[in-house]
Design a protein around this motif. Structure first.
Motif, PDB file in Angstrom:
ATOM      1  N   GLU A   1      -4.590   6.552  -0.274  1.00 23.70           N
ATOM      2  CA  GLU A   1      -3.779   5.346  -0.151  1.00 23.70           C
ATOM      3  C   GLU A   1      -4.358   4.288  -1.082  1.00 23.70           C
ATOM      4  O   GLU A   1      -5.569   4.059  -1.103  1.00 23.70           O
ATOM      5  N   VAL A   2      -3.506   3.685  -1.885  1.00 19.77           N
ATOM      6  CA  VAL A   2      -3.945   2.649  -2.814  1.00 19.77           C
ATOM      7  C   VAL A   2      -3.132   1.384  -2.564  1.00 19.77           C
ATOM      8  O   VAL A   2      -2.013   1.431  -2.054  1.00 19.77           O
TER       9      VAL A   2
ATOM     10  N   THR B   1       3.410   8.495 -14.981  1.00 17.72           N
ATOM     11  CA  THR B   1       2.150   8.807 -14.305  1.00 17.72           C
ATOM     12  C   THR B   1       1.305   7.565 -14.048  1.00 17.72           C
ATOM     13  O   THR B   1       0.362   7.604 -13.246  1.00 17.72           O
ATOM     14  N   ALA B   2       1.647   6.453 -14.702  1.00 20.77           N
ATOM     15  CA  ALA B   2       0.897   5.213 -14.486  1.00 20.77           C
ATOM     16  C   ALA B   2       1.354   4.471 -13.238  1.00 20.77           C
ATOM     17  O   ALA B   2       0.683   3.529 -12.794  1.00 20.77           O
ATOM     18  N   VAL B   3       2.475   4.871 -12.650  1.00 24.68           N
ATOM     19  CA  VAL B   3       3.033   4.156 -11.500  1.00 24.68           C
ATOM     20  C   VAL B   3       2.453   4.726 -10.211  1.00 24.68           C
ATOM     21  O   VAL B   3       2.606   5.922  -9.930  1.00 24.68           O
TER      22      VAL B   3
ATOM     23  N   ARG C   1       0.844  -1.180   0.000  1.00 27.62           N
ATOM     24  CA  ARG C   1       0.000   0.000   0.000  1.00 27.62           C
ATOM     25  C   ARG C   1       0.888   1.242   0.000  1.00 27.62           C
ATOM     26  O   ARG C   1       1.925   1.266   0.663  1.00 27.62           O
ATOM     27  N   THR C   2       0.459   2.257  -0.742  1.00 34.82           N
ATOM     28  CA  THR C   2       1.262   3.466  -0.841  1.00 34.82           C
ATOM     29  C   THR C   2       0.361   4.676  -0.992  1.00 34.82           C
ATOM     30  O   THR C   2      -0.788   4.572  -1.435  1.00 34.82           O
ATOM     31  N   LYS C   3       0.890   5.818  -0.611  1.00 29.24           N
ATOM     32  CA  LYS C   3       0.192   7.064  -0.874  1.00 29.24           C
ATOM     33  C   LYS C   3       0.292   7.387  -2.366  1.00 29.24           C
ATOM     34  O   LYS C   3       1.285   7.077  -3.018  1.00 29.24           O
ATOM     35  N   THR C   4      -0.728   8.046  -2.863  1.00 33.21           N
ATOM     36  CA  THR C   4      -0.690   8.487  -4.249  1.00 33.21           C
ATOM     37  C   THR C   4      -1.474   9.788  -4.360  1.00 33.21           C
ATOM     38  O   THR C   4      -2.230  10.152  -3.465  1.00 33.21           O
TER      39      THR C   4
END
Length: 406
Positions: A187-188, A289-291, A171-174
């Motif tokens: 968070e995704v 931008t897709a990452v 999980r990471t912030k985006t």
């Protein structure tokens, strides 16, 4: 005539149309930002180069910097879609047309081919052009291909790349923007790679196709003495490592670097040549931008560095200096030319990490340069480019650059 007034329509970071005048102005701005050459080769006498993936991101920067800084001639390859009754051409189509105009104005013989770089048919077309138009000797090959899938010409098998962590979910912030352009930090999650996800991604984004290009050209005897080749790559921050460098894409990058070492051994023996990878610094590109997490990370990095963030065309000018011998070609122990040291400096990463921990939807406008990032994304498609009148109709039916008689 197919003139239209174009307004940006997008789904997230993906835009449905591109603005020809904005794309052209963006290319001109990149050209102006590239440093002047130390010594410019006379027209018709520059090194012969092949840039694969020339219409976007670092490949576009490599093409423009090669033209202006190194005075290259040769061939630029990309895969773009032309205009239709319902849609404009892709942004890369318009950027290529603008690049071709600059090359012609500069007196550089650069041929632009539109097709699948993974296919043997295009490889043969390039080889024929090198033989027929450029004296049968290629000095440099820059490989900058980012694609979602690849079909192996030998087996007909189509492989698909994925963006997944390896070993465990992550999980990471985006960063996302709503319809009004308001930034939101979320968070995704990403599921871990399974089955043949890693092998599929390596087959697309690793070094197999790069090596196939070298094999094809070498078999035709087209590699000049001292031939150099470089594949453009990225490592990035520990903040994005789980989904990127330590994930499936990272496995592909590791394969790319191993391929560079293999190619280097071969080229050193056969033509006194060299193969390296170039690790570039962060930039806003259609691929990046897709990452997940990259949008937030890059916005925070820009807030920390401001104008000290080094644009791609200036990084690639440094790379061309090394490829052409203007400055020494210096690689690390893994065979990588490091153009990312400004990004990964300890104090820079510490400052970004502190902001990453603190950032929320409520604080993102203070901690990250979200206005810059959003404008950069729009500029990828020719929108929000200073100096362009977006109220005026613009011709969307722009032709692909034709072959100018040698």
């Amino acid at each position: 005539m197919t003139e239209r007034v174009l307004t940006p329509r997008n789904r997230g970071f993906l835009f449905l149309d591109a603005h020809p005048a904005g794309c052209a102005r963006l290319v001109t701005d990149m050209w102006d930002a590239c440093p002047e050459p130390v010594v410019a080769p006379p027209a018709g006498e520059g090194p012969v180069a092949l840039v694969i993936g020339s219409s976007a991101g670092y490949g576009l920067a490599a093409t423009l910097a090669g033209l202006k800084r190194a005075g290259i001639r040769g061939i630029a390859v990309s895969f773009e879609k032309g205009p239709t009754a319902r849609r404009t051409a892709t942004a890369g189509w318009y950027r290529t047309a603008a690049t071709a105009a600059l090359a012609q104005d500069a007196g550089r013989d650069l041929v632009f081919l539109n097709g699948d770089a993974f296919s043997d048919g295009l490889k043969d077309e390039v080889a024929d052009l090198v033989e027929r138009r450029f004296g049968g000797r290629l000095d440099h090959l820059v490989y900058s291909v980012a694609a979602p899938r690849r079909t192996d010409p030998d087996t007909g098998t189509t492989y698909t790349s994925v963006l997944k962590p390896i070993g465990a979910p992550h999980r990471t912030k985006t960063l996302v923007f709503d319809a009004d352009g308001t930034p939101d930090v979320r968070e995704v999650g990403a599921e871990a790679a399974e089955g043949d996800d890693i092998a599929q991604t390596v087959a697309v984004m690793g070094g197999a196709d790069w090596e196939r290009w070298i094999d094809r050209l070498a078999a035709r005897g087209l590699l000049a003495e001292g031939f150099t080749t470089v594949a453009l790559s990225y490592i990035g921050s520990p903040l994005t490592a789980a989904i990127y460098r330590q994930g499936t894409i990272g496995a592909a990058k590791t394969h790319l670097e191993a391929t560079a070492r293999t190619l280097h051994e071969r080229l050193a023996k056969t033509v006194g040549g060299r193969a390296v990878t170039s690790v570039n610094g962060a930039a806003v590109t259609q691929s990046s931008t897709a990452v997940p997490g990259i949008a937030l990370y890059t916005s925070l990095l820009r807030a920390v560095l401001g104008t000290r963030l080094v644009p791609p065309v200036r990084q690639l000018a440094r790379l061309w200096d090394q490829l052409t011998g203007t400055s020494p070609l210096t690689a690390d122990a893994e065979g990588r030319v490091r153009l990312d040291t400004w990004e990964l400096a300890e104090n820079v990463q510490a400052a970004v990490a502190e902001r990453w921990e603190a950032v929320t939807t409520e604080t993102v406008a203070d901690l990250a340069d979200v206005d810059w990032f959003r404008a950069e994304v729009r500029r990828l498609y020719g929108f929000s480019v200073p100096g362009v009148d977006y109220t005026a109709p613009v011709e969307t039916d722009v032709p692909w650059p034709g072959l100018i008689p040698a």
